[in-house]
Design an enzyme around this catalytic site. Structure first.
Site, PDB file in Angstrom:
ATOM      1  N   ASP A 118     -10.927 -17.812  37.446  1.00  0.00           N
ATOM      2  CA  ASP A 118      -9.695 -18.208  38.121  1.00  0.00           C
ATOM      3  C   ASP A 118      -9.931 -18.489  39.601  1.00  0.00           C
ATOM      4  O   ASP A 118      -9.418 -19.466  40.151  1.00  0.00           O
ATOM      5  CB  ASP A 118      -8.635 -17.112  37.962  1.00  0.00           C
ATOM      6  CG  ASP A 118      -8.442 -16.741  36.499  1.00  0.00           C
ATOM      7  OD1 ASP A 118      -8.842 -17.540  35.633  1.00  0.00           O
ATOM      8  OD2 ASP A 118      -7.909 -15.658  36.234  1.00  0.00           O
ATOM      9  N   HIS A 168     -12.057 -15.838  27.669  1.00  0.00           N
ATOM     10  CA  HIS A 168     -12.721 -14.524  27.716  1.00  0.00           C
ATOM     11  C   HIS A 168     -14.242 -14.647  27.583  1.00  0.00           C
ATOM     12  O   HIS A 168     -14.900 -13.740  27.091  1.00  0.00           O
ATOM     13  CB  HIS A 168     -12.154 -13.573  26.651  1.00  0.00           C
ATOM     14  CG  HIS A 168     -10.754 -13.142  26.960  1.00  0.00           C
ATOM     15  ND1 HIS A 168     -10.460 -11.959  27.584  1.00  0.00           N
ATOM     16  CD2 HIS A 168      -9.566 -13.765  26.773  1.00  0.00           C
ATOM     17  CE1 HIS A 168      -9.134 -11.858  27.734  1.00  0.00           C
ATOM     18  NE2 HIS A 168      -8.573 -12.952  27.256  1.00  0.00           N
TER      19      HIS A 168
END
Ligand code: GLA
Length: 489
Positions: A205, A55
């Site tokens: 990602d 995060h």
């Protein structure tokens, strides 16, 4: 195997060559029987496991993932018209079909077709800015096959976005994905494009799926996106363990993720206000990653003195935050609490946890830098320690763990992992473990017994799909072509 289907592969095939070729043959046959295509192409996009840096990406701080040897592959062929048809070898993913148009309407939340729509919409928007009309693009038909565990925090969804983008580009004779700078640009645009599905994710990602390198983990920095590969430590394996708690893609699950990113945005806005008041000028803080001497023209020591003492431990109401910012509650909500569909994220019961989120992100960003130093100086135990600290912080400050993940991490350490932590968005999904090569077998045996059998009370015939070592793989690419009339293997 049917020898009338020949496959030409660009580049090296992995060690398990026969299995890989068999897979592509099987996919090609399914594709041809469904679509009656002649010549088709094959592309793949890997999933990822994040070693450390959770995060941090959407906060402008680095991550350190590797692309894994599990991927989504597709056999595809361009169409003459503007239709896109998506088939899947897994009957759980039923066929989807849509038209290329300026604004592609989404399926309902969580639908697998949305990840392809996200990529196509993102590329249409990108090329529109470059004055290419959407009616000049053709569609495609594709048959997908994946072996990345789904909803497990290994980015099967971003792999699908990246793969769909490659298919769209290759079908239209575009070459954005063929140069290193083009791949970075593509990763960046796909990170934004994936917001289409409803999660306000960062860029890790898509970037790792495109920029992965065999044998290496990749440090990724953001705004601007840049990557640096670091070889994985010799003598150690990266083992992934699925907690089997589904990190679901429901609207509710996405809100848990989005809440964290909203809390970070609110905290950054408060910091901007405090710094601007202190220095009587507009201090440019939009993300935690902006807290840098060179960005703010404020000495580092001052930055941390001010920002570390800005937040109290108790959560804040939106009213309190609005008062600090000198704005109305409505304006604050409009500016910082919006979901992608324009709706306002409701104030969480108990308030926004600004201090906890701030501390996790800042400390996690530092741990990424320290991990790379540890790796480069061969101090693997230190690397493992930092992974363990990251898990504690994800559990206690960012609150993205759950009982099962915590138990799995404990068991993994007892079973010999030098570092063990949850990986990915959290709220379920997988853990990542650093294990000495010569301890992998006993590690796997012990985790099967203590976690899957004793704790989850599952008796399966094999556990290979839940607990497996991963190799670092290359990034996504169009890897071959199939000629259905000649054998070219
Ligand atoms: C998800 C997001 C990423 C990143 C991770 C948490 O995987 O897609 O961008 O924020 O969660 O590190």
């Amino acid at each position: 195997m049917d020898n009338t289907v020949g496959i030409g592969i660009i580049g090296d095939l992995p060690a398990n060559r026969t299995r890989v070729l068999e897979r592509y043959h099987r996919m090609t046959e399914i594709h041809i029987s469904r679509f009656e295509a002649g010549e088709v192409k094959i592309a793949r996009a890997p999933g990822r496991v994040n070693l450390i840096g959770e995060h941090t990406d959407y906060n402008g701080l680095p991550v350190f993932p590797m692309a894994v040897d599990r991927d989504i592959a597709a056999v595809f062929s361009p169409r003459a018209d503007r239709r896109i048809i998506l088939a899947n070898t897994d009957p759980g993913f039923t066929e989807r079909s849509f038209e290329i148009q300026e604004l592609i309407p989404a399926y309902s939340t969580g639908d697998w077709g949305n990840y392809c729509k996200a990529a196509v919409q993102g590329l249409l928007d990108f090329y529109r800015q470059k004055h290419r009309d959407s009616d000049r693009f053709c569609g495609f038909e594709a048959t997908f096959d994946g072996d990345i565990p789904v909803a497990a925090g290994m980015s099967s969804s971003s792999a699908l976005v990246v793969l769909s983008a490659l298919i769209f580009l290759a079908s239209n004779g575009l070459d954005l994905h063929t140069t290193p700078s083009g791949r970075l640009e593509l990763a960046d645009l796909l990170a934004r494009a994936e917001h289409y599905v409803g999660t306000q994710g960062g860029g890790m990602d898509q970037a790792i799926s495109l920029m992965g390198q065999s044998g290496h983990a990749v440090k990724i920095d953001f705004f601007p996106l840049r990557t640096r590969s670091a070889p994985l430590p010799k003598g150690y394996s990266v083992v992934v363990a699925n907690s089997l708690v589904k990190a679901a893609k429901t609207a509710e699950a996405m809100d848990k993720y989005n809440r964290r990113s909203i809390e970070c945005r609110l905290a950054a806005a408060v910091l901007k206000k405090i710094f601007s008041e202190t220095y009587r000028r507009d201090v440019p803080i939009f993300l935690f990653g902006d807290l840098k001497e060179e960005k703010l023209a404020v000495p580092d020591s001052e930055i941390w003195k001010i920002s570390d003492s800005t937040f109290r431990g108790d959560p804040y109401t939106l009213g309190e935050i609005a008062a600090i910012l000198g704005q109305t509650v409505e304006k604050t909500a409009q500016l910082y609490c919006k979901r992608r569909d324009g709706s306002i994220f409701p104030e969480p019961e108990g308030g926004f946890k600004l201090q906890q989120r701030y501390r996790h992100v800042i400390e996690e960003g530092r741990r990424v830098e320290q991990s790379i130093q540890a790796l480069e100086s061969g101090d693997i135990l230190q690397f493992g320690k930092l992974m363990n600290q990251s898990h504690s912080s994800c559990r206690d400050l960012y609150e993205i763990s759950c009982e099962e993940l915590d138990r799995l991490v404990e068991i993994s350490r007892e079973a010999g992992a030098v570092g063990a932590r949850l990986t990915g968005a959290g709220f379920g999904g997988c853990t990542v473990n650093l294990v000495r090569d010569n301890g992998v077998e006993s590690f796997i045996r012990q985790v099967i017994k203590s976690y899957y059998r004793d704790y989850l009370r599952r008796e399966d015939r094999e556990y290979g799909s839940m607990l497996f070592p991963c190799r670092a793989s290359d990034g996504a690419a169009v890897i071959g072509e199939t000629n259905t009339r000649r054998d070219r293997i």
